[in-house]
Scaffold this motif. Structure first.
Motif, PDB file in Angstrom:
ATOM      1  N   THR A  78       0.856  -1.195   0.000  1.00  0.00           N
ATOM      2  CA  THR A  78       0.000   0.000   0.000  1.00  0.00           C
ATOM      3  C   THR A  78       0.883   1.233   0.000  1.00  0.00           C
ATOM      4  O   THR A  78       1.732   1.389   0.885  1.00  0.00           O
ATOM      5  N   PRO A  79       0.701   2.135  -0.992  1.00  0.00           N
ATOM      6  CA  PRO A  79       1.530   3.334  -1.032  1.00  0.00           C
ATOM      7  C   PRO A  79       1.228   4.272   0.130  1.00  0.00           C
ATOM      8  O   PRO A  79       0.252   4.099   0.867  1.00  0.00           O
ATOM      9  N   GLY A  80       2.076   5.295   0.253  1.00  0.00           N
ATOM     10  CA  GLY A  80       1.843   6.346   1.223  1.00  0.00           C
ATOM     11  C   GLY A  80       0.853   7.354   0.678  1.00  0.00           C
ATOM     12  O   GLY A  80       0.250   7.142  -0.377  1.00  0.00           O
ATOM     13  N   PRO A  81       0.666   8.461   1.383  1.00  0.00           N
ATOM     14  CA  PRO A  81       1.431   8.840   2.573  1.00  0.00           C
ATOM     15  C   PRO A  81       1.035   8.058   3.828  1.00  0.00           C
ATOM     16  O   PRO A  81       0.011   7.384   3.853  1.00  0.00           O
ATOM     17  N   THR A  82       1.928   8.172   4.832  1.00  0.00           N
ATOM     18  CA  THR A  82       1.636   7.653   6.163  1.00  0.00           C
ATOM     19  C   THR A  82       1.088   8.804   6.985  1.00  0.00           C
ATOM     20  O   THR A  82       1.596   9.912   6.906  1.00  0.00           O
ATOM     21  N   ALA A  83       0.081   8.511   7.785  1.00  0.00           N
ATOM     22  CA  ALA A  83      -0.492   9.574   8.624  1.00  0.00           C
ATOM     23  C   ALA A  83      -0.755   9.032  10.015  1.00  0.00           C
ATOM     24  O   ALA A  83      -1.022   7.833  10.184  1.00  0.00           O
ATOM     25  N   PRO A  84      -0.680   9.920  11.027  1.00  0.00           N
ATOM     26  CA  PRO A  84      -1.090   9.498  12.363  1.00  0.00           C
ATOM     27  C   PRO A  84      -2.553   9.066  12.329  1.00  0.00           C
ATOM     28  O   PRO A  84      -3.388   9.741  11.733  1.00  0.00           O
ATOM     29  N   ASP A  85      -2.831   7.929  12.924  1.00  0.00           N
ATOM     30  CA  ASP A  85      -4.206   7.443  13.013  1.00  0.00           C
ATOM     31  C   ASP A  85      -4.795   8.025  14.294  1.00  0.00           C
ATOM     32  O   ASP A  85      -4.662   7.457  15.372  1.00  0.00           O
ATOM     33  N   LEU A  86      -5.405   9.203  14.157  1.00  0.00           N
ATOM     34  CA  LEU A  86      -5.817   9.957  15.346  1.00  0.00           C
ATOM     35  C   LEU A  86      -6.939   9.262  16.114  1.00  0.00           C
ATOM     36  O   LEU A  86      -7.190   9.570  17.275  1.00  0.00           O
ATOM     37  N   GLY A  87      -7.588   8.293  15.480  1.00  0.00           N
ATOM     38  CA  GLY A  87      -8.597   7.521  16.203  1.00  0.00           C
ATOM     39  C   GLY A  87      -7.992   6.400  17.011  1.00  0.00           C
ATOM     40  O   GLY A  87      -8.674   5.732  17.782  1.00  0.00           O
ATOM     41  N   GLU A  88      -6.689   6.174  16.829  1.00  0.00           N
ATOM     42  CA  GLU A  88      -6.029   5.019  17.454  1.00  0.00           C
ATOM     43  C   GLU A  88      -4.829   5.498  18.246  1.00  0.00           C
ATOM     44  O   GLU A  88      -3.838   5.922  17.676  1.00  0.00           O
ATOM     45  N   ILE A  89      -4.918   5.451  19.546  1.00  0.00           N
ATOM     46  CA  ILE A  89      -3.723   5.667  20.372  1.00  0.00           C
ATOM     47  C   ILE A  89      -3.592   4.441  21.256  1.00  0.00           C
ATOM     48  O   ILE A  89      -4.442   4.183  22.102  1.00  0.00           O
ATOM     49  N   GLY A  90      -2.574   3.635  20.984  1.00  0.00           N
ATOM     50  CA  GLY A  90      -2.392   2.375  21.702  1.00  0.00           C
ATOM     51  C   GLY A  90      -1.380   2.541  22.811  1.00  0.00           C
ATOM     52  O   GLY A  90      -0.262   2.974  22.555  1.00  0.00           O
ATOM     53  N   GLU A  91      -1.737   2.208  24.033  1.00  0.00           N
ATOM     54  CA  GLU A  91      -0.826   2.267  25.175  1.00  0.00           C
ATOM     55  C   GLU A  91      -0.115   3.612  25.258  1.00  0.00           C
ATOM     56  O   GLU A  91       1.088   3.696  25.473  1.00  0.00           O
ATOM     57  N   GLY A  92      -0.883   4.686  25.040  1.00  0.00           N
ATOM     58  CA  GLY A  92      -0.311   6.025  25.163  1.00  0.00           C
ATOM     59  C   GLY A  92       0.598   6.422  24.025  1.00  0.00           C
ATOM     60  O   GLY A  92       1.319   7.401  24.122  1.00  0.00           O
ATOM     61  N   ARG A  93       0.582   5.665  22.930  1.00  0.00           N
ATOM     62  CA  ARG A  93       1.438   6.039  21.799  1.00  0.00           C
ATOM     63  C   ARG A  93       0.583   6.206  20.553  1.00  0.00           C
ATOM     64  O   ARG A  93      -0.452   5.580  20.399  1.00  0.00           O
ATOM     65  N   LEU A  94       1.066   7.076  19.690  1.00  0.00           N
ATOM     66  CA  LEU A  94       0.407   7.311  18.419  1.00  0.00           C
ATOM     67  C   LEU A  94       0.619   6.101  17.515  1.00  0.00           C
ATOM     68  O   LEU A  94       1.703   5.519  17.491  1.00  0.00           O
ATOM     69  N   LEU A  95      -0.396   5.722  16.771  1.00  0.00           N
ATOM     70  CA  LEU A  95      -0.261   4.670  15.771  1.00  0.00           C
ATOM     71  C   LEU A  95      -0.357   5.303  14.385  1.00  0.00           C
ATOM     72  O   LEU A  95      -0.997   6.334  14.208  1.00  0.00           O
ATOM     73  N   PHE A  96       0.294   4.666  13.402  1.00  0.00           N
ATOM     74  CA  PHE A  96       0.321   5.204  12.045  1.00  0.00           C
ATOM     75  C   PHE A  96      -0.457   4.296  11.098  1.00  0.00           C
ATOM     76  O   PHE A  96      -0.570   3.090  11.323  1.00  0.00           O
ATOM     77  N   ALA A  97      -0.970   4.914  10.028  1.00  0.00           N
ATOM     78  CA  ALA A  97      -1.747   4.175   9.034  1.00  0.00           C
ATOM     79  C   ALA A  97      -1.301   4.588   7.641  1.00  0.00           C
ATOM     80  O   ALA A  97      -0.841   5.721   7.423  1.00  0.00           O
ATOM     81  N   ALA A  98      -1.445   3.658   6.676  1.00  0.00           N
ATOM     82  CA  ALA A  98      -1.149   3.950   5.271  1.00  0.00           C
ATOM     83  C   ALA A  98      -2.385   4.546   4.616  1.00  0.00           C
ATOM     84  O   ALA A  98      -3.474   3.988   4.726  1.00  0.00           O
ATOM     85  N   MET A  99      -2.201   5.673   3.937  1.00  0.00           N
ATOM     86  CA  MET A  99      -3.350   6.385   3.366  1.00  0.00           C
ATOM     87  C   MET A  99      -3.497   6.181   1.858  1.00  0.00           C
ATOM     88  O   MET A  99      -4.441   6.687   1.263  1.00  0.00           O
TER      89      MET A  99
END
Length: 392
Positions: A286-307
């Motif tokens: 899956t191409p980019g861009p990569t973006a912060p997945d603002l709906g997903e914060i796991g264990e106090g950390r930001l998670l990233f998603a492929a857009m």
């Protein structure tokens, strides 16, 4: 400051530092940079400016009989809007090549960054002191690895015995360029980032040009590498090109060639290793861009998603799979005339089975255990007898 020691203050000069390409004199002291001034003048990207001023791989290196060392620094910690504060950066003490202690700084500035714009606001703070005591008596080689993820202005060095620059130990210099993974991302400490682990296994002196978010085939980075003395060179490229969605296949191939050509202008025969990306499930196909997945914060950390959309590969958008094929092809083509050019598939450092066992916690960056694994594998693949960086 402790009073039981007779402190000697040693001026902080370039000959006491390893791993920096430039030292900027500030109102407080010395700020190590990992890109030279000319390259910095050609960069207007805030993320790269922040990354190159974080001293990943930079260490004070000296010989001394001291049993106590104090280092005054002005750190700038980095926090992100909406996320918990990041832990304090660590200083690793290494004596005669062996880990001998850790400490974190005090005081300092806090830079709060808005990831939507990369704008930052600084809350100023005081100079702090890092202290190591109880060192063994007698002359020894001392290295203090600076935090890989905090800007660090060096203010003063105090010891209870005289200090001299570390003599030349006859070690080869390894110059490495890569992304945030090479910069150190979520490694445990500065001497535990994967390039530092690999350098220790290979018995070489590391110059780390791993820049978080900024392994973009920038010509000024290639020129900095061209002009930096080195016995071994590696370039790990791919993930940031996809993260930023900054190129299509048409531009990527010529940019890789140009980057390698520039390095070769200064290092025509140096062993040069091109390393493709490690396994990253969200961007394999899956191409980019990569973006912060603002709906997903796991264990106090930001998670990233492929857009991106996998169908866009047909129009030249880049995925990690495409980039690995292209890098392997380019190295094969060039190696016909360049016997010192080599390719290492990043999947040999961290592949699909590794991702199942040690998943990337935020979907992009490895954790401490994975840094160790990548460093040990790179050491085994690059520095041992049949590797491209073997002693000839």
């Amino acid at each position: 400051m402790h009073s039981e020691h007779d402190w000697i203050t040693t001026p902080l000069t370039a000959d006491l530092l390893r791993g920096a390409l430039d030292l900027e004199r500030t109102e407080h002291g010395l700020l190590p940079h990992r890109l030279p001034a000319r390259a910095r003048a050609q960069n207007d990207n805030a993320q790269l400016a922040m990354a190159e001023a974080q001293p990943s791989g930079v260490r004070l290196a000296f010989r001394t009989a001291a049993t106590a060392v104090e280092l005054d620094t002005l750190r700038t910690k980095r926090d992100y809007v909406g996320l918990p504060s990041r832990p304090d950066g660590l200083y690793d003490l290494v004596v005669d090549g062996r880990p001998a202690g850790q400490a974190s700084g005090t005081g300092g500035n806090v830079l709060t960054v808005d990831m939507a714009t990369w704008d930052g606001e600084v809350a100023p703070g005081p100079v702090g002191t890092v202290r190591f005591t109880g060192l063994a008596a007698g002359e020894k080689d001392v290295e203090i690895w600076l935090p890989h993820n905090e800007t660090t202005e060096l203010v003063a060095l105090r010891t209870d015995a005289p200090v001299a620059p570390l003599p030349d130990r006859g070690r080869r210099v390894w110059l490495h360029h890569g992304s945030s993974i090479s910069h150190g991302s979520d490694a445990a400490s500065p001497a535990a980032i994967w390039p530092a682990i690999a350098a220790s296994l290979g018995g070489v002196d590391l110059v780390n040009l791993g820049f978080g978010g900024s392994a973009m085939l920038d010509p000024f980075t290639a020129r900095a590498m061209r002009d930096t003395p080195a016995d071994l060179i590696s370039v790990k490229v791919g993930i940031n090109i996809v993260n930023g969605d900054v190129m299509r296949l048409r531009a990527f191939g010529p940019a890789v060639h140009g980057f390698l050509d520039t390095i070769r202008d200064g290092h025509p025969d140096t062993p040069l290793l091109v390393v493709s990306p490690i396994h990253c499930p969200i961007h394999e196909d899956t191409p980019g861009p990569t973006a912060p997945d603002l709906g997903e914060i796991g264990e106090g950390r930001l998670l990233f998603a492929a857009m991106g959309d996998p169908a866009e590969k047909a129009t030249g958008k880049l995925t990690l799979g495409v980039i690995r094929e292209e890098l392997a092809r380019i190295v094969r083509q060039r190696a016909a005339e360049d016997p010192n050019l080599h390719y290492l598939d990043g999947l040999a450092l961290y592949g699909e089975s590794d991702a199942a066992e040690l998943p990337l916690p935020d979907h992009v960056h490895p954790d401490a255990a994975t840094h160790r694994r990548i460093g040990e594998r790179f050491g085994a693949l690059a520095f041992t007898e049949k590797g491209p960086f073997a002693e000839r």
